[in-house]
Scaffold this active site. Sequence first.
Site: not given
Ligand code: SF4
Length: 353
Positions: A92, A113, A120, A124, A127, A165-166, A197, A219-221, A295, A338
């Site tokens: 996407e 984006c 991925c 996380c 996600c 993805g990362e 990111s 991405s800290l969180h 979300h 997100c």
């Molecule tokens: Fe992968 Fe980013 Fe989702 Fe983490 S937040 S699982 S790195 S897509």
Amino acid sequence: MKEVLLGKTASELQEIALQAGLPAYAGKQLAQWIYQKRVTDFEAMTNLSKAARAALSARYEVGRTAPVEAFTSRDGTRKYLFPTRVPGKYIETVMIPQYEDASEGGLARATACVSSQIGCKMGCRFCMTGRGGFHGQLSAAEILSQLLGIDEAEQLTNAVFMGMGEPLDNWSEVSRALTVITADWGLGWSPKRVTLSTIGVLPVLPHFLDESHCHLAVSLHNPFPEERAALMPVQKGWPLQEVIRLLRKYDFTGQRRVSFEYTMFAGVNDSARHADALARLLRGIPCRINLIRFHAIPDSPLRTSSPETIAAFQARLQRAGITTTLRASRGEDILAACGLLAGKGLRKPDPEP
Ligand code: SF4
């Protein structure tokens, strides 16, 4: 199978031209046709001879993919579904418009984006992409197709690598795409228009920082190692604290910016204790923190913090001297916000490949 030209560098295109028996300058012409005039067919490359076009099309294809579906949100955000080389798997791309004024007149900014992987590996907990697992890397052509193939391609002002993805887990192809995006012979964008990111892939991060001038978002969180590890398994292998130590060696006072993404989870990472630890962790780094409303995703106990809690968290960070913004949530109704990208459109069954 024909070799794809989209994603090739100027010198690679020159080599291809020479191999096809064309003069070296034909490589430059190929780059112009593919990246600047954005054609997808050799027949449109009218300053190449008929014989040259035939020689090229026998072995190569431009290789741009087109989206198979597009969804439009109430707020104007658009989500595109692109096919991939993996049968039945889609990625996407989200186009986020920003308008001149509330009447939604002219488009002031249009940000794409983009996705960097099919799924991925990072897992996380918050996600949807991570939940679906990993199904393959995207090629530079598949990454660039997301910028060139959407309806707003000509109006795009910015790109963020924040989709599925990362990106640093696919550095060779992402780096190739960034080169094409920012090179004079490519799309010719300033690196200031591009943000990558990452959750902090420590061994690869120096490559991004040294080889590119694009902006960085981390991405800290959660500022506490054990609590972050519960949300993001990456913390166990590549601790955030080491990522921050690395970032302190780089200069973010000039053109290049670093920001930190912080999704607000009720009762998990939204206390004064977290805000204070975050401010301590980032002290001295010229940066911005982007707070993000969470979300909710199915079968997860995580919930978003209340507006009051988010406001208090933001104010506490601001008082500690850290520029902190609350990112407007866009495209939630089409699952484009997100953390919601799952490569499945609107949770309809996958379209036939
Ligand atoms: Fe992968 Fe980013 Fe989702 Fe983490 S937040 S699982 S790195 S897509």
